[in-house]
Design a protein around this motif. Structure first.
Motif, PDB file in Angstrom:
ATOM      1  N   LEU A 192     103.251 -70.686 -19.976  1.00 54.79           N
ATOM      2  CA  LEU A 192     104.688 -70.932 -20.106  1.00 54.79           C
ATOM      3  C   LEU A 192     105.071 -72.278 -19.484  1.00 54.79           C
ATOM      4  O   LEU A 192     105.812 -73.060 -20.077  1.00 54.79           O
ATOM      5  CB  LEU A 192     105.470 -69.797 -19.438  1.00 54.79           C
ATOM      6  N   GLU A 196     106.447 -75.485 -21.587  1.00 55.03           N
ATOM      7  CA  GLU A 196     107.781 -76.039 -21.340  1.00 55.03           C
ATOM      8  C   GLU A 196     107.737 -77.545 -21.118  1.00 55.03           C
ATOM      9  O   GLU A 196     108.738 -78.241 -21.291  1.00 55.03           O
ATOM     10  CB  GLU A 196     108.413 -75.342 -20.139  1.00 55.03           C
ATOM     11  N   SER A 197     106.567 -78.069 -20.734  1.00 51.55           N
ATOM     12  CA  SER A 197     106.433 -79.510 -20.535  1.00 51.55           C
ATOM     13  C   SER A 197     106.176 -80.254 -21.835  1.00 51.55           C
ATOM     14  O   SER A 197     106.104 -81.483 -21.846  1.00 51.55           O
ATOM     15  CB  SER A 197     105.281 -79.794 -19.566  1.00 51.55           C
TER      16      SER A 197
END
Length: 232
Positions: A192, A196-197
């Protein structure tokens, strides 16, 4: 379906979808999501194999790829027999045919168990000092022609299939920025965060569903919610 050893709750089972399979010719029942190990234990089957050399009775001691005892053969028709599969990793399905290994004539009555009586005399490596001759027909003749074949017949695991494999296999290649091995709570949290990066992430796991130990947790909490809800 009556299974006196089946616990209530927990596990990723679909109890609305019963499954029938056979182990050494005996029919048993389980549910979709069961492994062979969990289904056998639910049916009260404890004896699943024999030890390598002494043929001592062996049961299931783990829940994953580390299982050392419950090695079985799975038959799916001519040429489709696979030995030495771990019962903890075999997913059951309707019509699954499984056999135990390294026993004769049966798992419950194994003639090879007589080896246990001679255990004090045949310790590890005994054959390297015992079966050295005679060299009547050349050096090491007795070992290669007589002793080794007899020992290999008496000990071992599953038998290799003799028929050609009729299946064809494909390869698939993938590429990613971050590869995460293990889809337990830590692996999923890392995935996750990496996702998200903006990274392209691939998560690999040996099990059919992600979650690891979270799948069996009933009281654990992650990020302020139940582990099951967090996993979903």
């Amino acid at each position: 379906m009556t299974q006196d050893f089946r616990v209530t709750g927990g596990g990723a089972l679909d109890r609305a979808r019963p499954i029938s399979f056979t182990f050494d010719g005996v029919a048993y029942g389980g549910y979709e999501g069961d492994t062979l190990a969990s289904a056998l234990l639910a049916n009260g089957v404890r004896l699943v194999g024999r030890s390598y050399k002494y043929h001592r009775p062996r049961g299931i001691v783990s829940a994953g790829s580390e299982e050392p005892n419950a090695l079985v053969g799975v038959a799916r028709g001519p040429g489709r027999f696979t030995p030495n599969l771990r019962a903890t990793q075999v997913e059951i399905f309707d019509g699954l045919v499984v056999t135990s290994q390294n026993r004769w004539p049966s798992l419950s009555f194994d003639v090879g168990a007589v080896n246990d009586l001679a255990a004090p005399l045949i310790g590890a490596g005994f054959y390297y000092k015992t079966f050295m001759g005679p060299d009547w027909f050349g050096k090491n003749w007795a070992w290669t022609r007589v002793y080794e074949p007899a020992i290999r017949f008496a000990a071992g695991l599953g038998a290799a299939p003799r028929e050609p494999d009729p299946d064809r296999y494909a390869r698939y290649f993938d590429h990613c920025d971050v590869l995460i091995v293990g889809a337990g709570a830590a692996g999923l949290a890392a995935a996750l965060a990496a996702g998200e990066s903006g990274a392209r992430v691939v998560v690999c796991d040996e099990n059919p569903a992600p979650g690891g130990s979270v799948l069996a947790e009933t009281g654990a909490r992650i990020a302020g919610e139940s582990a099951r809800d967090w996993l979903a």
